[in-house]
Design a protein around this motif. Sequence first.
Motif, PDB file in Angstrom:
ATOM      1  N   ASP A 212      78.089  46.978  52.214  1.00  0.00           N
ATOM      2  CA  ASP A 212      77.421  45.918  51.441  1.00  0.00           C
ATOM      3  C   ASP A 212      78.440  44.950  50.856  1.00  0.00           C
ATOM      4  O   ASP A 212      78.220  44.346  49.812  1.00  0.00           O
ATOM      5  N   GLU A 215      76.837  39.558  51.523  1.00  0.00           N
ATOM      6  CA  GLU A 215      75.395  39.372  51.522  1.00  0.00           C
ATOM      7  C   GLU A 215      75.013  38.546  52.743  1.00  0.00           C
ATOM      8  O   GLU A 215      75.608  37.502  53.009  1.00  0.00           O
ATOM      9  N   THR A 216      74.006  39.020  53.477  1.00  0.00           N
ATOM     10  CA  THR A 216      73.578  38.346  54.696  1.00  0.00           C
ATOM     11  C   THR A 216      72.067  38.148  54.679  1.00  0.00           C
ATOM     12  O   THR A 216      71.346  38.796  53.913  1.00  0.00           O
ATOM     13  N   TYR A 217      71.620  37.257  55.537  1.00  0.00           N
ATOM     14  CA  TYR A 217      70.191  37.015  55.737  1.00  0.00           C
ATOM     15  C   TYR A 217      69.898  37.195  57.212  1.00  0.00           C
ATOM     16  O   TYR A 217      70.428  36.462  58.059  1.00  0.00           O
TER      17      TYR A 217
END
Length: 320
Positions: A212, A215-217
Amino acid sequence: MFRALGDGARKAASPLQRALTASAARHPTTTRHGGSIVVVQLASTPTASSASSAAAAARAAHATRGRHRVRPLAADVVEVEMPLIANMIVERIPFLLPLPPAWETEYNEWSHERAQRWRKELPREITNPKKEYESEDELRQMEAFVAAPRETDADRANDVRSMRRKSDQFLFLVVQDADTGVWGFPRRKHSGKEGETMRQVATAAMEACIGDSIETYVVGNAPMGKFPEKAAAAKRETAKRETAAAEGDGGGDGGGGGDGAAAAPATTGGGEGTNYYHRAQWIEGVLKLESKCKDYKWLTKDELGDHFNEEHHAFLKEIL
């Protein structure tokens, strides 16, 4: 013959209904189309040829139904190679617009010169109405503004671990497996567990590599493409044998070609199964690898060719 459809109904029937009507004389049966039930009297057992012709007629009617042509029935059913492998492509979106091509720059300069030729000088009160609401400090800051350079220190040092390079292009994350040493996207085989989606498998593969730390989308639920490694490997092997046969008695040359093919960059998996690709966009954070991977790079679309074979790289350039 037909009890459910009268003469008027047969005239207004759809192409599929008319196809079923035409084939009913050869193999009577009972079927349903839309909201109507077509009932026919059973006279004889249909033959294989009549059944196949009826199916062909139904598919032809389905293909031409409506205003737009649609594909025949069962045209998209494709057998895939097992196992199913989920890949997660993590990308860094460009934060600078690419430079325009030379012809566009030349046109803009010509257009500006032509506009200046016919330009009329207007009072400053009209051309700069906000001046009375802006302080002198703000005006000085605007005049002293200098855009950041396109070439960064990471570009000059060719630091492939930095996301500060190639600011006007997409960068894609590739990682090196700690056990095999092979480069590729974060990937994992589908376990076969019922209800587990390929997106979930791809997300788990990404988290196993980078945790983690960033941060990804994840974009969408469906994969953006698939690539059968086994089929591609078979094609390369066939092409290699044909090349060796065409060279004749050059045994040494054929062996050299085999070594070159073995040394070509390839993705993890050993050329088996079907790869499915999902896409995730980097939002923020500094990337840190987990123990599963020992190295990483941020590469452009063209630079991916250093770690994928030619056929696989051509496929990736199409979907990225």
